[in-house]
Design a protein around this motif. Structure first.
Motif, PDB file in Angstrom:
ATOM      1  N   GLY A  46       0.641  -1.073   0.022  1.00  0.00           N
ATOM      2  CA  GLY A  46      -0.561   0.116  -0.305  1.00  0.00           C
ATOM      3  C   GLY A  46       1.480   1.006   0.068  1.00  0.00           C
ATOM      4  O   GLY A  46       0.279   2.569  -0.991  1.00  0.00           O
ATOM      5  N   VAL A  47       1.724   1.453   1.007  1.00  0.00           N
ATOM      6  CA  VAL A  47       2.981   2.027   1.046  1.00  0.00           C
ATOM      7  C   VAL A  47       3.129   2.533  -0.684  1.00  0.00           C
ATOM      8  O   VAL A  47       3.269   3.936  -0.866  1.00  0.00           O
ATOM      9  N   ILE A  48       3.807   1.567  -1.433  1.00  0.00           N
ATOM     10  CA  ILE A  48       4.788   1.671  -2.520  1.00  0.00           C
ATOM     11  C   ILE A  48       4.002   2.387  -3.777  1.00  0.00           C
ATOM     12  O   ILE A  48       3.976   3.236  -4.432  1.00  0.00           O
ATOM     13  N   ALA A  49       2.274   1.323  -3.204  1.00  0.00           N
ATOM     14  CA  ALA A  49       1.366   2.534  -4.535  1.00  0.00           C
ATOM     15  C   ALA A  49       0.830   3.513  -3.825  1.00  0.00           C
ATOM     16  O   ALA A  49       0.840   4.626  -5.187  1.00  0.00           O
ATOM     17  N   TYR A  50       1.030   4.248  -2.831  1.00  0.00           N
ATOM     18  CA  TYR A  50       0.768   5.605  -2.476  1.00  0.00           C
ATOM     19  C   TYR A  50       2.098   6.476  -3.275  1.00  0.00           C
ATOM     20  O   TYR A  50       1.365   7.841  -4.114  1.00  0.00           O
ATOM     21  N   ALA A  51       2.693   5.671  -2.913  1.00  0.00           N
ATOM     22  CA  ALA A  51       4.166   6.779  -3.533  1.00  0.00           C
ATOM     23  C   ALA A  51       4.682   6.652  -5.029  1.00  0.00           C
ATOM     24  O   ALA A  51       4.683   8.053  -5.790  1.00  0.00           O
ATOM     25  N   TRP A  52       3.880   5.707  -6.095  1.00  0.00           N
ATOM     26  CA  TRP A  52       3.320   5.838  -7.431  1.00  0.00           C
ATOM     27  C   TRP A  52       2.473   7.392  -7.361  1.00  0.00           C
ATOM     28  O   TRP A  52       2.790   7.408  -8.902  1.00  0.00           O
ATOM     29  N   TRP A  53       1.683   6.508  -7.265  1.00  0.00           N
ATOM     30  CA  TRP A  53       0.551   7.544  -6.815  1.00  0.00           C
ATOM     31  C   TRP A  53       0.988   9.482  -6.955  1.00  0.00           C
ATOM     32  O   TRP A  53       0.449  10.663  -7.834  1.00  0.00           O
ATOM     33  N   LEU A  54       2.046   9.273  -5.871  1.00  0.00           N
ATOM     34  CA  LEU A  54       2.707  10.716  -5.916  1.00  0.00           C
ATOM     35  C   LEU A  54       3.062  10.988  -6.921  1.00  0.00           C
ATOM     36  O   LEU A  54       2.938  12.022  -7.574  1.00  0.00           O
ATOM     37  N   PHE A  55       3.937  10.474  -7.123  1.00  0.00           N
ATOM     38  CA  PHE A  55       5.210  10.255  -8.703  1.00  0.00           C
ATOM     39  C   PHE A  55       4.424  10.704  -9.788  1.00  0.00           C
ATOM     40  O   PHE A  55       4.586  11.717 -10.709  1.00  0.00           O
ATOM     41  N   GLU A  56       3.111  10.125 -10.055  1.00  0.00           N
ATOM     42  CA  GLU A  56       1.975   9.995 -11.431  1.00  0.00           C
ATOM     43  C   GLU A  56       1.940  11.805 -11.020  1.00  0.00           C
ATOM     44  O   GLU A  56       1.881  12.620 -12.500  1.00  0.00           O
ATOM     45  N   VAL A  57       1.246  11.921 -10.042  1.00  0.00           N
ATOM     46  CA  VAL A  57       0.814  13.561  -9.748  1.00  0.00           C
ATOM     47  C   VAL A  57       1.722  14.843 -10.265  1.00  0.00           C
ATOM     48  O   VAL A  57       1.880  15.481 -11.662  1.00  0.00           O
ATOM     49  N   PHE A  58       3.472  14.389  -9.679  1.00  0.00           N
ATOM     50  CA  PHE A  58       3.601  15.125 -10.781  1.00  0.00           C
ATOM     51  C   PHE A  58       4.774  15.380 -11.285  1.00  0.00           C
ATOM     52  O   PHE A  58       4.565  16.061 -11.799  1.00  0.00           O
ATOM     53  N   LEU A  59       4.545  13.997 -12.587  1.00  0.00           N
ATOM     54  CA  LEU A  59       4.688  14.266 -13.413  1.00  0.00           C
ATOM     55  C   LEU A  59       2.993  14.594 -14.229  1.00  0.00           C
ATOM     56  O   LEU A  59       3.554  14.944 -15.460  1.00  0.00           O
ATOM     57  N   ALA A  60       2.763  14.891 -13.930  1.00  0.00           N
ATOM     58  CA  ALA A  60       1.303  15.747 -14.322  1.00  0.00           C
ATOM     59  C   ALA A  60       1.761  16.893 -14.100  1.00  0.00           C
ATOM     60  O   ALA A  60       0.840  18.036 -14.554  1.00  0.00           O
ATOM     61  N   THR A  61       2.362  18.001 -13.994  1.00  0.00           N
ATOM     62  CA  THR A  61       2.750  18.765 -13.785  1.00  0.00           C
ATOM     63  C   THR A  61       3.859  18.898 -14.589  1.00  0.00           C
ATOM     64  O   THR A  61       3.675  20.764 -14.933  1.00  0.00           O
ATOM     65  N   ARG A  62       4.374  17.976 -16.017  1.00  0.00           N
ATOM     66  CA  ARG A  62       4.614  18.722 -16.604  1.00  0.00           C
ATOM     67  C   ARG A  62       5.846  19.934 -16.920  1.00  0.00           C
ATOM     68  O   ARG A  62       6.595  21.078 -17.260  1.00  0.00           O
ATOM     69  N   PRO A  63       6.390  19.048 -15.928  1.00  0.00           N
ATOM     70  CA  PRO A  63       8.149  19.739 -15.839  1.00  0.00           C
ATOM     71  C   PRO A  63       8.779  19.761 -17.621  1.00  0.00           C
ATOM     72  O   PRO A  63       9.232  18.717 -17.771  1.00  0.00           O
ATOM     73  N   THR A  64       9.410  21.150 -18.061  1.00  0.00           N
ATOM     74  CA  THR A  64       9.606  21.421 -19.067  1.00  0.00           C
ATOM     75  C   THR A  64      10.976  20.683 -18.871  1.00  0.00           C
ATOM     76  O   THR A  64      11.643  19.991 -20.468  1.00  0.00           O
ATOM     77  N   TRP A  65      11.906  20.849 -18.412  1.00  0.00           N
ATOM     78  CA  TRP A  65      13.097  20.456 -17.599  1.00  0.00           C
ATOM     79  C   TRP A  65      13.427  18.723 -18.070  1.00  0.00           C
ATOM     80  O   TRP A  65      14.029  18.203 -19.193  1.00  0.00           O
ATOM     81  N   LEU A  66      11.959  17.844 -17.670  1.00  0.00           N
ATOM     82  CA  LEU A  66      12.149  16.482 -17.958  1.00  0.00           C
ATOM     83  C   LEU A  66      11.632  16.340 -19.340  1.00  0.00           C
ATOM     84  O   LEU A  66      12.173  14.900 -20.148  1.00  0.00           O
ATOM     85  N   ASP A  67      10.888  17.089 -19.549  1.00  0.00           N
ATOM     86  CA  ASP A  67       9.959  16.972 -21.065  1.00  0.00           C
ATOM     87  C   ASP A  67      11.652  16.887 -22.220  1.00  0.00           C
ATOM     88  O   ASP A  67      12.055  16.254 -23.519  1.00  0.00           O
ATOM     89  N   ARG A  68      12.340  17.644 -21.453  1.00  0.00           N
ATOM     90  CA  ARG A  68      13.608  17.472 -22.364  1.00  0.00           C
ATOM     91  C   ARG A  68      15.028  17.059 -22.951  1.00  0.00           C
ATOM     92  O   ARG A  68      15.416  17.030 -23.297  1.00  0.00           O
ATOM     93  N   LEU A  69      14.676  16.283 -21.756  1.00  0.00           N
ATOM     94  CA  LEU A  69      15.073  15.026 -21.487  1.00  0.00           C
ATOM     95  C   LEU A  69      14.383  13.604 -21.734  1.00  0.00           C
ATOM     96  O   LEU A  69      15.466  12.961 -22.804  1.00  0.00           O
ATOM     97  N   ILE A  70      13.621  13.608 -22.080  1.00  0.00           N
ATOM     98  CA  ILE A  70      12.903  12.423 -22.273  1.00  0.00           C
ATOM     99  C   ILE A  70      11.558  12.700 -23.361  1.00  0.00           C
ATOM    100  O   ILE A  70      11.327  11.220 -22.899  1.00  0.00           O
TER     101      ILE A  70
END
Length: 426
Positions: A46-70
């Motif tokens: 359950g803890v791992i699933a929650y962490a993955w959902w949080l990371f999913e929310v971070f990706l939803a912010t569309r960081p431009t620096w991360l877009d330039r990398l991947i």
């Protein structure tokens, strides 16, 4: 296989799957001790699933620096797959862990079903992976889009935030967990940090984005308009082939992506975008007035970075309005290497870039326009064997058509790592 994707993408997966949830899991396990091992395994799920959902929310912010990398498509793929993985591991947590409290069970159950609904809905209306490959699902999506419009889809997708808050409450109700001070500090810290980043991106960042105005519009046909935007005093607005998310004042509340058509110019203040009527907001943009205020988020895109990797010849295949970012690339790299543009359109009325292509005069430049889709037998006559083996191919257009072109090029002998595409799925 490792050469197919940027190294940064594998690092993102490593961080998302292992490094991001690790502090939460370790602090909980150390606090609860070895005596709880049988049940602790299911709690960890359950803890791992929650962490993955949080990371999913971070990706939803569309960081431009991360877009330039991947690249944004890879970012969206990680976002979607993390959501599916989190749902599966949360199912294990939910079905094997013994829970005593009614409120604990209720919050966990509602959160899980909300996440399940979100995954199913996103698979149909917000992701092209299934729709592009299964015609039956594509037809279902087309019929239902009258009710589930893009703006509504975005709000439905945000139910994931409700699920996260329910899981946060769920954890705070568990006595054997909420007494673990270090874990709870980390758990709340993770939650506050990620949700703050999301809220900043959605509500604060728009007020700080670059603002410009509509300088001119040019009607290309009954469904397509070329819009010129000006950003006074701006420098190095974009790289060749980039796209932005645009919000037009009084027309659209949600940002929509459009590719840049004009040449990348370090001193340029203007952006030209091609808008084709495919939905409510794009229909309104067909009549946008000069002087309308516009905000931009971006730029996004990796075309320029990919092209700059080497000096390979370029074969740019645009399908309909997909020619827009490729025209930017052709204009920018004209005279620096061999460029061949192939453009397919539905009919003569859609040949709105003929004059622009004809204006690109260089011994190493050529172009071909065709009404209707390309056929596999055409490739050997249009593209030399040397180019098929050596050139870098960039394909942009509707997702199903892009997948078809990729398949034909692979059958013609084009190496997989020479193929790059941008799929217009919305």
């Amino acid at each position: 296989m490792l050469k197919k994707y940027p190294l940064a993408l594998y690092l993102v997966w490593l961080i998302a799957l292992l490094l991001f949830p690790a502090p939460l899991v370790l602090s909980l396990n150390l606090g609860m001790g070895a005596g709880n091992t049988p049940q602790l395994i299911w709690i960890d799920c359950g803890v791992i699933a929650y962490a993955w959902w949080l990371f999913e929310v971070f990706l939803a912010t569309r960081p431009t620096w991360l877009d330039r990398l991947i690249g944004l498509p890879a970012l969206y793929f990680v976002h979607g797959l993390l959501g599916v993985d989190a749902l599966l591991i949360a199912f294990v947590h939910r079905n094997f862990l013994i829970s005593m409290g009614a409120q604990i069970r209720l919050t966990g159950k509602v959160a899980w079903y909300l996440a399940l609904f979100g995954i199913i809905y996103a698979s149909l209306f917000m992701s092209g992976w299934l729709v592009d490959r299964l015609p039956v699902i594509a037809r279902v999506k087309t019929k239902l889009q009258f009710f589930f419009k893009h703006r509504l889809s975005l709000w439905i997708h945000r139910l994931n935030l409700v699920a996260i808050l329910l899981i946060w409450l769920h954890v705070h109700l568990i006595g054997r967990v909420n007494h673990q001070l270090v874990f709870m500090l980390l758990f709340d810290g993770y939650t506050v940090l990620i949700l703050s980043a999301y809220l900043w991106q959605k509500w604060v960042a728009p007020t700080q984005r670059r603002t410009g105005q509509v300088l001119a519009t040019q009607r290309l046909n009954e469904r397509t308009v070329l819009i010129t935007l000006v950003f006074r005093g701006a420098r190095q607005l974009f790289q060749a082939g980039d796209f932005f998310f645009f919000t037009f004042e009084g027309i659209s509340r949600e940002a929509h992506p459009f590719s840049v058509v004009n040449q990348a110019d370090a001193a340029g203040e203007q952006i030209q975008i091609l808008v084709r009527s495919v939905g409510d907001d794009t229909r309104k943009l067909q009549q946008v007035a000069v002087g309308t205020v516009v905000q931009v988020e971006g730029p996004f895109g990796r075309f320029a970075a990919i092209v700059e990797q080497d000096r390979r010849p370029l074969v740019l295949i645009g399908l309909g309005s997909g020619l827009a970012p490729l025209l930017s690339l052709a204009r920018t790299y004209l005279g620096t290497r061999s460029i061949q543009v192939i453009w397919t359109v539905k009919n003569d009325r859609d040949r709105y870039f003929v004059t622009d292509l004809a204006a690109l005069v260089d011994p190493q430049f050529s172009y071909f326009i065709q009404n209707g889709r390309l056929r596999s037998e055409q490739l050997s006559t249009m593209i030399s064997p040397e180019k098929l083996a050596q050139a870098r191919f960039l394909i942009v257009g509707p997702a199903s058509a892009v997948l078809s072109i990729r398949k034909m090029l692979r059958q013609a002998g084009v190496p997989r790592d020479h193929l790059t595409d941008e799929r217009l799925t919305m």
